[in-house]
Motif scaffolding. Structure first.
Motif, PDB file in Angstrom:
ATOM      1  N   GLY A   1      27.805  14.467 199.526  1.00 20.60           N
ATOM      2  CA  GLY A   1      27.582  14.470 200.966  1.00 20.60           C
ATOM      3  C   GLY A   1      28.084  15.726 201.649  1.00 20.60           C
ATOM      4  O   GLY A   1      27.766  15.948 202.824  1.00 20.60           O
ATOM      5  N   GLN A   2      28.873  16.560 200.961  1.00 21.53           N
ATOM      6  CA  GLN A   2      29.379  17.767 201.614  1.00 21.53           C
ATOM      7  C   GLN A   2      28.294  18.827 201.653  1.00 21.53           C
ATOM      8  O   GLN A   2      27.378  18.856 200.836  1.00 21.53           O
ATOM      9  N   ASP A   3      28.377  19.709 202.656  1.00 23.29           N
ATOM     10  CA  ASP A   3      27.479  20.850 202.747  1.00 23.29           C
ATOM     11  C   ASP A   3      27.941  21.905 201.768  1.00 23.29           C
ATOM     12  O   ASP A   3      29.142  22.221 201.674  1.00 23.29           O
ATOM     13  N   LEU A   4      26.964  22.483 201.050  1.00 24.01           N
ATOM     14  CA  LEU A   4      27.312  23.350 199.942  1.00 24.01           C
ATOM     15  C   LEU A   4      26.432  24.581 199.961  1.00 24.01           C
ATOM     16  O   LEU A   4      25.199  24.477 200.067  1.00 24.01           O
ATOM     17  N   GLU A   5      27.034  25.758 199.911  1.00 19.47           N
ATOM     18  CA  GLU A   5      26.280  26.988 199.780  1.00 19.47           C
ATOM     19  C   GLU A   5      25.935  27.211 198.325  1.00 19.47           C
ATOM     20  O   GLU A   5      26.803  27.101 197.456  1.00 19.47           O
ATOM     21  N   ILE A   6      24.658  27.541 198.064  1.00 24.39           N
ATOM     22  CA  ILE A   6      24.222  27.840 196.704  1.00 24.39           C
ATOM     23  C   ILE A   6      23.498  29.174 196.733  1.00 24.39           C
ATOM     24  O   ILE A   6      22.443  29.291 197.400  1.00 24.39           O
ATOM     25  N   PRO A   7      24.025  30.157 196.025  1.00 25.21           N
ATOM     26  CA  PRO A   7      25.367  30.212 195.404  1.00 25.21           C
ATOM     27  C   PRO A   7      26.449  30.345 196.467  1.00 25.21           C
ATOM     28  O   PRO A   7      26.165  30.813 197.570  1.00 25.21           O
ATOM     29  N   GLY A   8      27.670  29.953 196.089  1.00 32.38           N
ATOM     30  CA  GLY A   8      28.717  29.982 197.087  1.00 32.38           C
ATOM     31  C   GLY A   8      30.113  29.831 196.493  1.00 32.38           C
ATOM     32  O   GLY A   8      30.288  29.528 195.304  1.00 32.38           O
ATOM     33  N   ILE A   9      31.113  30.003 197.341  1.00 33.50           N
ATOM     34  CA  ILE A   9      32.505  30.010 196.907  1.00 33.50           C
ATOM     35  C   ILE A   9      32.982  28.645 196.433  1.00 33.50           C
ATOM     36  O   ILE A   9      33.875  28.540 195.578  1.00 33.50           O
ATOM     37  N   ALA A  10      32.416  27.544 196.960  1.00 34.87           N
ATOM     38  CA  ALA A  10      32.862  26.197 196.588  1.00 34.87           C
ATOM     39  C   ALA A  10      32.609  25.934 195.106  1.00 34.87           C
ATOM     40  O   ALA A  10      33.438  25.335 194.409  1.00 34.87           O
ATOM     41  N   ILE A  11      31.452  26.391 194.603  1.00 32.58           N
ATOM     42  CA  ILE A  11      31.148  26.192 193.179  1.00 32.58           C
ATOM     43  C   ILE A  11      32.056  27.073 192.317  1.00 32.58           C
ATOM     44  O   ILE A  11      32.548  26.657 191.272  1.00 32.58           O
ATOM     45  N   THR A  12      32.275  28.311 192.767  1.00 36.47           N
ATOM     46  CA  THR A  12      33.190  29.209 192.033  1.00 36.47           C
ATOM     47  C   THR A  12      34.590  28.616 191.943  1.00 36.47           C
ATOM     48  O   THR A  12      35.233  28.631 190.886  1.00 36.47           O
ATOM     49  N   ASP A  13      35.088  28.048 193.053  1.00 35.44           N
ATOM     50  CA  ASP A  13      36.426  27.423 193.048  1.00 35.44           C
ATOM     51  C   ASP A  13      36.473  26.225 192.106  1.00 35.44           C
ATOM     52  O   ASP A  13      37.500  25.963 191.463  1.00 35.44           O
TER      53      ASP A  13
END
Length: 876
Positions: free
Chosen positions: A68-80
């Motif tokens: 349910g969270q907003d996610l940038e793809i590609p983005g820093i959340a996946i890298t973390d």
């Protein structure tokens, strides 16, 4: 609505559905461009694969991502998220991919691969004991996951382990290879090349003008500043440690500064030091010092003292104006010695006392000291807990305590309690240490005695071979016996065996069939009645020894004669069973009862004990003794004064033991008015046998004994050399010179065990390096003896099982007339030995000794020479 409008409406709906369908199109495994701008999606799904044995929600939870969270793809959340998996340390491969995109929704897939687990650890190049030690040090476990950090840490710990052992150049290589028999598991090969253990070849010292090299390095008999490392290859260091480790070197550099401080050089510093390889087995070490100025004491003032006067504290300190500023001696007088300043406060309850010696003024080479004291309030004991005791009743342990709730705190009482608990024999003496917990808020202190229980009951079953065949012995010694529980009078008792009160009950039997039988029963308690330290003992014993007939010896004589005359070879005539003679025997029946009390003067290490004993000797045709037929009675009273202050029963390091005793019978000859000068004086008289019976019907004597041992630790620490000294004297006197006692004489020489003595009639005294009884052979009964011993001991293992080695020099002698007693006329010996204490067996050991003087041997008077002696039981 007209037909045209209906058609237009249907076209509009169809177009809207088509656009909506295009907007919700599912894109599987989309290509993610890292060149353009990131797109924002709502995380709609999160899958994980590659790991078995874990729930998915546990693995996805590590990522920190949530549905349910907003996610940038590609983005820093996946890298973390990827970083979190790597940081967790359990995964060897981590990747996150987009499974699919459906409109603005993204479905992610987390691909994981766990690090392998250890299936086998192989140690190469090590002995079994080293493998076991290293296994505990490095912390690698079979079945555990392995990481690069763990391998690096294990390699570091292994290298440090061998550094500490003196292998300074040891190489440790840990190799990891796949286990083909198990999925995702590896085999670790820990290959160790220890190289050579490093010792110190030479110590170079520079800058020491005031303190010589010898004082720093030490001599054979005097410890220097360097206490941990010594030069190899020098005789003076034969018994000293030569092994080099970095830790030892760092400690000895500190010891060097302390040595300078001891001589008044408070500013001494080490300017530089280095270590280099001298060869494959040795290193050289170098140190350069700046000694600085030598300082002296000018004034000492005391601040904050109200409990003790300044004069009293100054006397305890024992440092005066003009003395060298010896910081080592000052610390000893402030807190270390038994009569130190600190102990005066601590033994009076001032647990929170603190003293800070402060240099308040320095003028030239003189120093003014101010002793700043914080006395605090007196501390009383609050809770005193006993932990680890599961075999004795609580009151049995608590009655030995000198630290009881409500008492003032006392360091001396704490140390004395530790000694008493250690000497009970029910706990590991090396593990008896108080855990002191001060409560600063209310001025009290809690003490926890954390004890380690050990079994000290002994069961004996042994077989041996004696002159008359197989000898069997069985024995049971219960050191935690309870007489009350034997009759079920103790309500706390729940077990089957009558134990719990710390009393002693021993039962033993020994026999080889018809020739010899012996039985004994003994009971003892140190707290008779359970409320006061009063000793009580009672025991009884019976033995019977039978001889062979005269035909045996006649046959032996004739056989030896023919063998000698005609060369018939050896003839075995040791068939004793065919010559058993029940009409030749000696029987002994005895009973004793004893009482003892702990004294308060001169100090409470003293005990006074009394024992009343009766023995009856029954002999028939017994040709080995002064008396051959009849019965003799021995009624005696023993008075003994004992003192024991040793710190450990099995391996004492300090303290002493001594015993002075007198055993006396009634002076029968002063009352019965018989002419003992002419009674049984002629062995050829037809009435000789009857006269013998009359002469020894009641035995009389007075027996004096003194024994003393001291124990001195030659260095600090648990494992240290200990010097034991012993002095022992004994005299057996008579009230009538014509009625000397045929019993209670001294049988001296050998291992101190019974040997070939008439154990029913004699007291055995050991003197290693000589045959058993060689100083008092038959016909030369001992009426006086002395023994002196110096023994150097070193422990190899301490605890429930105790092992120590020893070297000794010994001297002593025995005389068959007290008037000939000469303590300087001695037989000398020296040797080596080892002692082993096993809980269920007791003390045993072996000694090799060499006797330098002549004594009675198997071929007459001859040098003692090389002798081996076996020891069973603790010797005083």
């Amino acid at each position: 609505m007209s037909k045209i409008n209906k058609i237009l409406l249907l076209l509009a709906v169809a177009m809207s559905l088509s656009l909506q369908a295009n907007a919700q199109e599912k894109i599987v495994n989309p290509t993610i461009s890292y060149a353009g701008n990131p797109q924002i999606y709502k995380l709609a799904g999160l899958a994980v694969s590659g790991v078995e044995g874990y729930e998915d929600y546990i693995l996805t939870g590590i990522s920190g991502l949530s549905i349910g969270q907003d996610l940038e793809i590609p983005g820093i959340a996946i890298t973390d998220a990827v970083k979190r998996y790597w940081k967790h340390g359990l995964f060897s491969d981590v990747s996150i991919s987009v499974d699919s995109l459906v409109g603005n929704k993204a479905y992610l897939h987390i691909h994981l691969q766990t690090r392998p687990r250890i299936s086998t650890i192989n140690y190469l190049g090590l002995k079994k004991s080293e493998r076991n030690d290293l296994d505990q040090k490095i912390g690698l476990l079979k079945g555990g996951q392995i990481t690069p950090n763990m391998i690096d840490r294990a390699q570091y710990l292994a290298k440090k382990y061998f550094d500490d052992k003196g292998y300074k150049d040891a190489e440790v290589n840990i190799r990891q290879r796949d286990d083909v028999t198990a999925k995702n598991q590896v085999i670790l090969d820990i290959d160790v090349d220890k190289k050579e253990k490093k010792k110190v070849r030479q110590i170079f010292i520079e800058g020491n003008e005031q303190i010589s090299d010898q004082k720093i390095k030490g001599s054979m008999f005097k410890k220097g500043a360097f206490a941990k490392i010594h030069e190899a290859g020098k005789f003076k260091n034969f018994f000293k440690a030569k092994k080099f480790t970095p830790e030892r070197w760092e400690e000895d550099k500190k010891n060097l500064i302390k040595k300078y401080n001891e001589y008044g050089y408070r500013d001494a510093t080490i300017l530089e030091d280095s270590v280099w390889n001298a060869d494959e087995k040795h290193v050289n070490v170098y140190v350069k010092v700046d000694e600085g100025k030598k300082y002296y004491i000018r004034n000492i003032t005391w601040v904050g003292n109200t409990v003790y006067s300044t004069d009293y504290l100054s006397r305890l300190l024992d440092m005066h104006k003009g003395d060298v500023y010896n910081q080592k001696y000052m610390n000893k007088r402030l807190s270390e010695d038994d009569d130190a300043v600190g102990n005066a406060y601590w033994n009076s309850g001032y647990l929170f006392y603190n003293l800070q010696p402060t240099e308040v003024n320095i003028v030239g080479d003189s120093i003014d000291l101010e002793m700043r004291i914080f006395e605090g309030q007196q501390a009383h004991l609050n809770h005193v807990r006993i932990n680890g005791n599961d075999r004795l009743y609580e009151n049995v342990v608590r009655r030995e305590l000198r630290t009881k709730p409500g008492d003032l705190f006392s360091k001396d009482a704490l140390q004395r309690t530790a000694r008493e608990l250690a000497s009970m024999g029910h706990f590991d003496p090396e593990a008896v240490n108080p855990d002191v917990k001060p409560n600063f808020e209310d001025g009290t202190v809690d003490i926890n005695w954390n004890l380690k229980q050990k079994s000290n009951d002994q069961i004996e079953f042994s077989l041996g071979w004696g002159q008359t065949g197989v000898i069997g012995r069985v024995g049971l010694k219960l050191n935690n016996f309870s007489m009350a529980n034997l009759f079920r009078k103790n309500k706390e008792h729940r077990g089957i065996l009558p134990i719990g009160d710390g009393e002693t009950m021993s039962i033993s039997a020994q026999t080889n069939g018809r020739y010899y039988q012996s039985y004994s029963l003994q009971y003892a308690t140190n707290w008779f009645g359970g409320k006061r330290p009063i000793q009580f003992t009672v025991g009884t014993y019976f033995s019977k020894q039978t001889d062979v007939s005269g035909n045996y010896y006649n046959r032996g004589y004739m056989n030896n004669y023919y063998n000698y005359m005609y060369g018939l070879g050896n003839y075995n005539y040791n068939d004793y069973e065919n010559y058993y003679d029940p009409d030749k025997y000696v029987q002994l029946l005895g009973i004793n009862i004893g009482w003892g009390k702990r004294l308060r003067w001169p100090d409470d290490y003293f005990t006074l004990s009394l024992q009343l004993a009766y023995q009856r000797y029954m002999l028939k045709n017994w040709r080995y003794f002064i008396m051959t037929n009849g019965s003799a009675n021995n009624l005696n009273l023993s008075i003994a004064l004992n003192r024991s202050s040793t710190d450990n029963q099995l391996f004492p390091r300090r303290g002493s033991e001594f015993s002075a005793s007198l055993t006396i019978t009634p002076p029968w000859s002063l009352w019965d008015k018989k002419d003992y000068k002419n009674l049984a004086a002629d062995p050829f008289s037809p009435t000789y046998q009857e006269e013998q019976k009359e002469k020894y019907r009641w035995v009389e004597y007075h027996k004096w004994k003194f024994k003393a041992r001291t124990f001195t630790a030659l260095s600090s620490g648990t494992k240290c050399f200990v010097l034991m000294t012993r002095v022992e004297l004994g005299l057996l006197g008579s009230f009538n010179k014509n009625k000397k006692s045929p019993f209670e004489t001294y049988y001296m020489g050998g291992d101190g065990m019974s040997g070939y003595s008439n154990g029913y009639a004699e007291e055995t005294i050991g003197l290693r390096g000589y045959d058993n009884g060689s100083l008092t052979p038959r016909g030369f009964e001992g009426y006086a003896y002395d023994r002196f011993t110096l023994e150097l001991r070193y422990p190899f293992l301490l605890g429930n099982t105790t092992i120590y080695g020893l070297g000794f020099v010994e001297a002593g002698n025995a005389w068959n007339d007290t008037k000939k007693f000469n303590p300087f006329e001695m037989k000398r010996s020296a040797g080596l030995g080892i002692r082993i204490f096993l809980p269920m067996v007791g003390m045993m050991g072996i000694d090799w000794a060499y006797g330098f003087d002549k004594a009675y041997g198997s071929h007459g008077l001859e040098k003692g020479g090389s002798q081996f002696h076996f020891i069973l039981g603790q010797e005083f």
